[in-house]
Design a protein around this motif. Structure first.
Motif, PDB file in Angstrom:
ATOM      1  N   GLU A  19       0.825  -1.348  -0.010  1.00  0.00           N
ATOM      2  CA  GLU A  19      -0.121   0.078   0.069  1.00  0.00           C
ATOM      3  C   GLU A  19       0.798   1.198  -0.243  1.00  0.00           C
ATOM      4  OE1 GLU A  19      -3.040  -0.044   3.241  1.00  0.00           O
ATOM      5  OE2 GLU A  19      -3.583  -1.997   2.788  1.00  0.00           O
ATOM      6  N   HIS A  20       1.773   1.196   0.723  1.00  0.00           N
ATOM      7  CA  HIS A  20       2.976   2.638   0.727  1.00  0.00           C
ATOM      8  C   HIS A  20       3.414   2.501  -0.615  1.00  0.00           C
ATOM      9  CE1 HIS A  20       2.761   1.739   5.508  1.00  0.00           C
ATOM     10  NE2 HIS A  20       2.386   3.010   5.336  1.00  0.00           N
ATOM     11  N   ASP A  21       3.945   1.501  -0.982  1.00  0.00           N
ATOM     12  CA  ASP A  21       4.746   1.563  -2.416  1.00  0.00           C
ATOM     13  C   ASP A  21       3.705   2.143  -3.543  1.00  0.00           C
ATOM     14  OD1 ASP A  21       6.897   0.491  -1.369  1.00  0.00           O
ATOM     15  OD2 ASP A  21       6.347  -1.689  -2.218  1.00  0.00           O
ATOM     16  N   ASN A  22       2.498   1.635  -3.373  1.00  0.00           N
ATOM     17  CA  ASN A  22       1.608   2.336  -4.249  1.00  0.00           C
ATOM     18  C   ASN A  22       1.244   3.864  -4.192  1.00  0.00           C
ATOM     19  OD1 ASN A  22       1.133  -0.241  -5.488  1.00  0.00           O
ATOM     20  ND2 ASN A  22      -0.730  -0.832  -4.423  1.00  0.00           N
ATOM     21  N   VAL A  23       1.144   4.251  -2.818  1.00  0.00           N
ATOM     22  CA  VAL A  23       0.912   5.594  -2.301  1.00  0.00           C
ATOM     23  C   VAL A  23       1.959   6.539  -2.871  1.00  0.00           C
ATOM     24  CG1 VAL A  23       0.844   7.242  -0.485  1.00  0.00           C
ATOM     25  CG2 VAL A  23      -0.718   5.338  -0.500  1.00  0.00           C
ATOM     26  N   LEU A  24       3.454   5.721  -2.679  1.00  0.00           N
ATOM     27  CA  LEU A  24       4.715   6.581  -3.136  1.00  0.00           C
ATOM     28  C   LEU A  24       4.692   6.400  -4.830  1.00  0.00           C
ATOM     29  CD1 LEU A  24       7.339   4.981  -0.705  1.00  0.00           C
ATOM     30  CD2 LEU A  24       6.320   7.440  -0.981  1.00  0.00           C
ATOM     31  N   GLN A  25       4.279   5.469  -5.264  1.00  0.00           N
ATOM     32  CA  GLN A  25       4.177   5.540  -6.746  1.00  0.00           C
ATOM     33  C   GLN A  25       3.400   6.643  -7.266  1.00  0.00           C
ATOM     34  OE1 GLN A  25       6.367   3.891  -8.644  1.00  0.00           O
ATOM     35  NE2 GLN A  25       5.739   5.332 -10.409  1.00  0.00           N
ATOM     36  N   VAL A  26       1.946   6.784  -6.662  1.00  0.00           N
ATOM     37  CA  VAL A  26       1.171   7.819  -6.869  1.00  0.00           C
ATOM     38  C   VAL A  26       2.118   9.198  -6.800  1.00  0.00           C
ATOM     39  CG1 VAL A  26      -0.994   8.908  -6.627  1.00  0.00           C
ATOM     40  CG2 VAL A  26      -1.001   6.390  -6.796  1.00  0.00           C
ATOM     41  N   LEU A  27       2.417   9.270  -5.901  1.00  0.00           N
ATOM     42  CA  LEU A  27       3.149  10.595  -5.401  1.00  0.00           C
ATOM     43  C   LEU A  27       4.272  10.877  -6.223  1.00  0.00           C
ATOM     44  CD1 LEU A  27       3.328  10.582  -1.573  1.00  0.00           C
ATOM     45  CD2 LEU A  27       2.174  12.002  -3.006  1.00  0.00           C
ATOM     46  N   ILE A  28       5.023  10.030  -6.640  1.00  0.00           N
ATOM     47  CA  ILE A  28       6.149  10.093  -7.764  1.00  0.00           C
ATOM     48  C   ILE A  28       5.594  10.594  -9.146  1.00  0.00           C
ATOM     49  CG2 ILE A  28       7.789   9.043  -9.050  1.00  0.00           C
ATOM     50  CD1 ILE A  28       8.758   7.395  -6.648  1.00  0.00           C
ATOM     51  N   ASP A  29       4.626  10.069  -9.667  1.00  0.00           N
ATOM     52  CA  ASP A  29       3.942  10.320 -10.746  1.00  0.00           C
ATOM     53  C   ASP A  29       3.295  11.762 -10.804  1.00  0.00           C
ATOM     54  OD1 ASP A  29       4.385   7.573 -11.586  1.00  0.00           O
ATOM     55  OD2 ASP A  29       2.605   6.954 -11.314  1.00  0.00           O
ATOM     56  N   GLU A  30       2.777  12.123  -9.607  1.00  0.00           N
ATOM     57  CA  GLU A  30       2.172  13.489  -9.554  1.00  0.00           C
ATOM     58  C   GLU A  30       3.284  14.278  -9.619  1.00  0.00           C
ATOM     59  OE1 GLU A  30      -0.957  14.641  -9.503  1.00  0.00           O
ATOM     60  OE2 GLU A  30      -1.561  12.600 -10.053  1.00  0.00           O
ATOM     61  N   PHE A  31       4.331  14.256  -8.917  1.00  0.00           N
ATOM     62  CA  PHE A  31       5.361  15.066  -8.873  1.00  0.00           C
ATOM     63  C   PHE A  31       6.140  15.363 -10.153  1.00  0.00           C
ATOM     64  CE2 PHE A  31       6.199  14.431  -3.944  1.00  0.00           C
ATOM     65  CZ  PHE A  31       5.564  15.556  -3.747  1.00  0.00           C
ATOM     66  N   ARG A  32       6.370  14.205 -11.188  1.00  0.00           N
ATOM     67  CA  ARG A  32       6.716  14.173 -12.332  1.00  0.00           C
ATOM     68  C   ARG A  32       5.986  15.107 -13.274  1.00  0.00           C
ATOM     69  NH1 ARG A  32       8.541   8.177 -12.867  1.00  0.00           N
ATOM     70  NH2 ARG A  32      11.058   8.503 -12.188  1.00  0.00           N
ATOM     71  N   GLU A  33       4.740  15.038 -12.995  1.00  0.00           N
ATOM     72  CA  GLU A  33       3.845  15.608 -13.691  1.00  0.00           C
ATOM     73  C   GLU A  33       3.601  17.258 -13.537  1.00  0.00           C
ATOM     74  OE1 GLU A  33      -1.142  16.004 -14.440  1.00  0.00           O
ATOM     75  OE2 GLU A  33      -0.263  14.040 -14.168  1.00  0.00           O
ATOM     76  N   MET A  34       3.901  17.441 -12.239  1.00  0.00           N
ATOM     77  CA  MET A  34       3.838  18.925 -11.885  1.00  0.00           C
ATOM     78  C   MET A  34       5.204  19.452 -12.374  1.00  0.00           C
ATOM     79  SD  MET A  34       2.158  18.566  -7.912  1.00  0.00           S
ATOM     80  CE  MET A  34       3.535  19.205  -7.327  1.00  0.00           C
ATOM     81  N   HIS A  35       6.313  18.620 -12.091  1.00  0.00           N
ATOM     82  CA  HIS A  35       7.365  19.226 -12.599  1.00  0.00           C
ATOM     83  C   HIS A  35       7.451  19.615 -14.086  1.00  0.00           C
ATOM     84  CE1 HIS A  35      12.016  19.489 -12.843  1.00  0.00           C
ATOM     85  NE2 HIS A  35      11.883  18.701 -13.783  1.00  0.00           N
ATOM     86  N   THR A  36       6.839  18.647 -14.881  1.00  0.00           N
ATOM     87  CA  THR A  36       6.989  18.884 -16.419  1.00  0.00           C
ATOM     88  C   THR A  36       6.002  20.072 -16.426  1.00  0.00           C
ATOM     89  OG1 THR A  36       7.007  16.608 -16.624  1.00  0.00           O
ATOM     90  CG2 THR A  36       5.987  18.011 -18.549  1.00  0.00           C
ATOM     91  N   GLU A  37       5.006  20.193 -15.728  1.00  0.00           N
ATOM     92  CA  GLU A  37       4.196  21.663 -16.031  1.00  0.00           C
ATOM     93  C   GLU A  37       4.917  22.765 -15.694  1.00  0.00           C
ATOM     94  OE1 GLU A  37       0.448  20.800 -13.991  1.00  0.00           O
ATOM     95  OE2 GLU A  37       0.067  19.280 -15.069  1.00  0.00           O
ATOM     96  N   VAL A  38       5.697  22.830 -14.559  1.00  0.00           N
ATOM     97  CA  VAL A  38       6.277  23.913 -14.129  1.00  0.00           C
ATOM     98  C   VAL A  38       7.493  24.295 -15.111  1.00  0.00           C
ATOM     99  CG1 VAL A  38       8.047  24.766 -12.064  1.00  0.00           C
ATOM    100  CG2 VAL A  38       6.006  23.479 -11.628  1.00  0.00           C
ATOM    101  N   LYS A  39       7.955  23.209 -15.572  1.00  0.00           N
ATOM    102  CA  LYS A  39       9.186  23.739 -16.585  1.00  0.00           C
ATOM    103  C   LYS A  39       8.587  24.185 -17.863  1.00  0.00           C
ATOM    104  CE  LYS A  39      12.307  20.454 -17.626  1.00  0.00           C
ATOM    105  NZ  LYS A  39      13.071  19.216 -17.809  1.00  0.00           N
ATOM    106  N   GLU A  40       7.429  23.836 -18.291  1.00  0.00           N
ATOM    107  CA  GLU A  40       6.850  24.379 -19.387  1.00  0.00           C
ATOM    108  C   GLU A  40       6.215  25.680 -19.224  1.00  0.00           C
ATOM    109  OE1 GLU A  40       3.495  21.612 -20.287  1.00  0.00           O
ATOM    110  OE2 GLU A  40       4.737  20.083 -21.294  1.00  0.00           O
ATOM    111  N   THR A  41       5.649  25.835 -17.853  1.00  0.00           N
ATOM    112  CA  THR A  41       5.225  27.108 -17.690  1.00  0.00           C
ATOM    113  C   THR A  41       6.718  28.270 -17.499  1.00  0.00           C
ATOM    114  OG1 THR A  41       3.461  26.267 -16.455  1.00  0.00           O
ATOM    115  CG2 THR A  41       4.008  28.682 -15.960  1.00  0.00           C
TER     116      THR A  41
END
Length: 143
Positions: free
Chosen positions: A25-47
């Motif tokens: 469960e923790h691994d799944n939560v961490l994977q979701v967080l990592i995916d969200e951070f990657r998406e946010m990072h990409t959006e911040v770079k584009e902005t």
């Protein structure tokens, strides 16, 4: 003691199984967080890239500051007087007219080169090249 051992073993297996499930469960939560951070990072770079482009456009399209306009004007005045002195005596009755001719020539060539109808419309990005144009202006280049 031998009677307790199987129950302790069952408890231990149960505990390990429960720990393993929680870990997944923790691994799944961490994977979701990592995916969200990657998406946010990409959006911040584009902005950030978009902001840099917009800032450059604004800087490049802005008109000169009043002090810069004064610098341009004074540079043309100085250059026209200097050109008139090189080719004529200051004591000449037509000296003022000669200065005026050089000044008009500089202005007309400057406006044509930088694509503006008035020198006050020179773009901010063109300020240094405009000053260099004035300083290196040679009327013989336009004969």
């Amino acid at each position: 003691m031998s009677v307790n051992l199987p129950q302790e073993t069952n408890n231990m297996f149960s505990f390990l199984q429960h720990s393993l499930e929680k870990s997944k469960e923790h691994d799944n939560v961490l994977q979701v967080l990592i995916d969200e951070f990657r998406e946010m990072h990409t959006e911040v770079k584009e902005t950030a890239s978009e902001v840099k482009i917009l800032a450059k456009e604004i800087r490049d399209e802005n008109r000169l500051l009043p002090a810069e306009i004064d610098d341009l004007y004074n540079a043309v005045v100085h250059k026209s007087i200097l050109l008139a002195k090189v080719n004529n005596s200051e004591d000449d009755d037509n000296f003022t007219k000669i200065v005026g001719k050089y000044r008009r020539l500089i202005w007309s060539k400057l406006k044509k080169k930088f694509g503006v109808s008035k020198y006050i419309h020179v773009k901010r990005i063109d300020f240094k090249p405009t000053m260099e144009f004035i300083q290196t202006f040679n009327p013989e280049d336009y004969l």
